[in-house]
Design a protein around this motif. Structure first.
Motif, PDB file in Angstrom:
ATOM      1  N   LYS A  37      36.440  39.372  43.971  1.00 24.91           N
ATOM      2  CA  LYS A  37      35.276  39.327  44.864  1.00 24.91           C
ATOM      3  C   LYS A  37      35.638  39.769  46.274  1.00 24.91           C
ATOM      4  O   LYS A  37      34.874  40.486  46.932  1.00 24.91           O
ATOM      5  N   MET A  38      36.820  39.375  46.748  1.00 24.59           N
ATOM      6  CA  MET A  38      37.272  39.807  48.075  1.00 24.59           C
ATOM      7  C   MET A  38      37.470  41.319  48.122  1.00 24.59           C
ATOM      8  O   MET A  38      37.072  41.985  49.081  1.00 24.59           O
ATOM      9  N   ILE A  39      38.093  41.853  47.076  1.00 20.51           N
ATOM     10  CA  ILE A  39      38.341  43.300  47.023  1.00 20.51           C
ATOM     11  C   ILE A  39      37.020  44.059  46.960  1.00 20.51           C
ATOM     12  O   ILE A  39      36.836  45.065  47.668  1.00 20.51           O
ATOM     13  N   ALA A  40      36.092  43.585  46.126  1.00 17.51           N
ATOM     14  CA  ALA A  40      34.792  44.250  45.998  1.00 17.51           C
ATOM     15  C   ALA A  40      34.035  44.236  47.328  1.00 17.51           C
ATOM     16  O   ALA A  40      33.411  45.238  47.713  1.00 17.51           O
ATOM     17  N   PHE A  41      34.083  43.117  48.040  1.00 17.86           N
ATOM     18  CA  PHE A  41      33.424  43.019  49.348  1.00 17.86           C
ATOM     19  C   PHE A  41      34.015  44.035  50.325  1.00 17.86           C
ATOM     20  O   PHE A  41      33.274  44.764  51.014  1.00 17.86           O
ATOM     21  N   CYS A  42      35.347  44.089  50.391  1.00 22.41           N
ATOM     22  CA  CYS A  42      36.013  45.021  51.311  1.00 22.41           C
ATOM     23  C   CYS A  42      35.728  46.471  50.940  1.00 22.41           C
ATOM     24  O   CYS A  42      35.522  47.316  51.817  1.00 22.41           O
ATOM     25  N   GLU A  43      35.720  46.736  49.635  1.00 21.30           N
ATOM     26  CA  GLU A  43      35.467  48.111  49.180  1.00 21.30           C
ATOM     27  C   GLU A  43      34.057  48.556  49.541  1.00 21.30           C
ATOM     28  O   GLU A  43      33.850  49.679  50.026  1.00 21.30           O
TER      29      GLU A  43
END
Length: 316
Positions: A37-43
Motif C-alpha cells: 500500500k505504501m509503494i502503491a501510494f508513492c507510485e
C-alpha cells in the motif's frame, strides 16, 4: 552458555516453525500488504512528470531505510510499552518474512487445478506469477508454477534468512521491502522503467548472493545422492540465461534436477518479453515432478535454517 545459545536461536526456530505449520493465513494481517500500500501510494503520487528516475530512487531508499529503522525501534521498545519480550516480537516478524509453506501450497494447488481443467489452472497460477496466464497451455501452467517455486525459494526463504544472519530482524524486514518494491515497480515496461529502475537494481544487489546460495543448497544434496556433479556446471551455464541476473540460478538448479526446460517468451502487462530457455529437455511436466521439486525446496530450506542458526550462534 547453552541457555544463552537456545535463547538466541528461539526467534529463528519459533518463526520458522510457525511458517511451517501455519503458512500465511488469510485472516492474519501481513506487513507486506502494508508495504504494498505504501509503494502503491508513492507510485501514484510521484510516478509522473519529470525526474521519475530520481523520484523512484528516493522512494525506494526512504522506504527501505524506514522499514529498517522502524523494525529496530519496535524490537527495542521497553516491554512495559509493548507488553511482549523482544524475542517473541522477533519470532513473529521472522514468521511474517518467511513464505516457504504458502508457496508450496500454492504450487500444489496449481497442479491440482490444471489436472481438473486448463482454465482452472490458468486462474490458479495467476495468483503466484506476474505474467499473463490467459493463453497458457497446461504445460506452460505447470512450468510457470515450478519456475515460481524455484525463484521464490530464493526470494521467500533463503534471501530473508540470509539477511537475518547478516543484519538481524531489521535487515530481514528491510529485504522484504526491497523485494516488494521490485515485484510491484521493478519492471522494464513503459510505466515503470524509470520510476522502478532503482528498485530493480537494489533488488538485484540484495539477491546476488542469496540466489546463488539457493542454487547451491538445491543442487548439492541432489548431487551427493545421485553423483551427478555435472549439475553444478549446468547451473553455472544456464543460470545466466535469464533477464534477471539472479532468478536464473535457482530456476536452472531445478531445471537440472528435473531434467526439463524452463524459460521462453512471456507476456507481462501486455508486453512480450522474449526470455532465453533454461535447459534443453522439452518434456511434459507431471505431478511427480512437482512433488520432487517440493522435496528439493524443503531440503534447501532446512539446510538454510541450520546455516542461519549457526551464524547467529557464532555472532551472538
Amino acid at each position: 552458555m547453552m541457555s544463552d545459545t537456545l535463547a538466541g536461536l528461539f526467534p529463528l526456530l519459533a518463526g520458522w516453525l510457525l511458517d511451517l505449520v501455519l503458512g500465511d493465513p488469510s485472516w492474519l494481517p501481513h506487513p507486506v500488504v502494508g508495504f504494498g500500500k505504501m509503494i502503491a501510494f508513492c507510485e501514484r503520487r510521484w510516478n509522473k512528470g519529470s525526474y521519475r528516475k530520481l523520484k523512484g530512487a528516493l522512494v525506494a531508499v526512504c522506504l527501505i531505510a524506514g522499514v529498517f529503522i522502524l523494525t529496530l525501534s519496535i524490537i527495542h521498545l521497553p516491554s512495559s510499552i509493548i507488553h511482549l519480550p523482544s524475542s517473541i516480537i522477533s519470532a513473529l516478524l521472522i514468521f511474517y518474512c518467511l513464505a516457504g509453506t504458502t508457496l508450496i501450497r500454492e504450487v500444489r494447488a496449481v497442479f491440482r487445478a490444471v489436472d481438473r481443467s486448463l482454465e482452472e489452472g490458468r486462474v490458479q497460477v495467476a495468483r503466484i506469477v506476474g505474467r499473463d496466464t490467459s493463453e497458457l497451455s497446461a504445460q506452460e501452467v505447470r512450468t510457470a508454477a515450478l519456475e515460481t517455486l524455484a525463484e521464490n525459494l530464493s526470494d521467500g526463504v533463503i534471501a530473508p534468512l540470509f539477511w537475518l544472519a547478516i543484519l538481524g530482524v531489521p535487515g530481514m524486514l528491510a529485504y522484504k521491502m526491497v523485494n516488494t518494491l521490485d515485484s510491484m515497480i521493478g519492471y522494464k515496461t513503459e510505466r515503470y522503467k524509470d520510476f522502478g529502475c532503482w528498485a530493480a537494481h537494489i533488488d538485484d544487489i540484495a539477491n546476488y548472493i542469496p540466489a546463488r546460495l539457493t542454487a547451491l543448497l538445491m543442487v548439492l544434496p541432489h548431487a551427493m545422492v545421485s553423483g551427478q556433479w555435472s549439475m553444478i556446471t549446468f547451473v553455472r551455464h544456464y543460470g545466466r540465461h535469464h533477464a534477471s541476473p539472479n532468478s536464473g540460478y535457482p530456476e536452472a538448479a531445478l531445471a537440472g534436477i528435473l531434467n526439463c526446460r524452463f524459460g521462453g517468451p512471456h507476456y507481462y502487462f501486455g508486453e512480450l518479453f522474449d526470455k532465453p530457455f533454461i535447459g534443453e529437455n522439452e518434456r511434459e511436466l507431471t505431478t511427480d515432478d512437482m512433488k520432487k521439486a517440493v522435496r528439493v525446496n524443503r531440503t534447501a530450506e532446512v539446510l538454510m535454517v541450520i546455516l542461519t542458526g549457526f551464524c547467529l550462534v557464532v555472532c551472538h
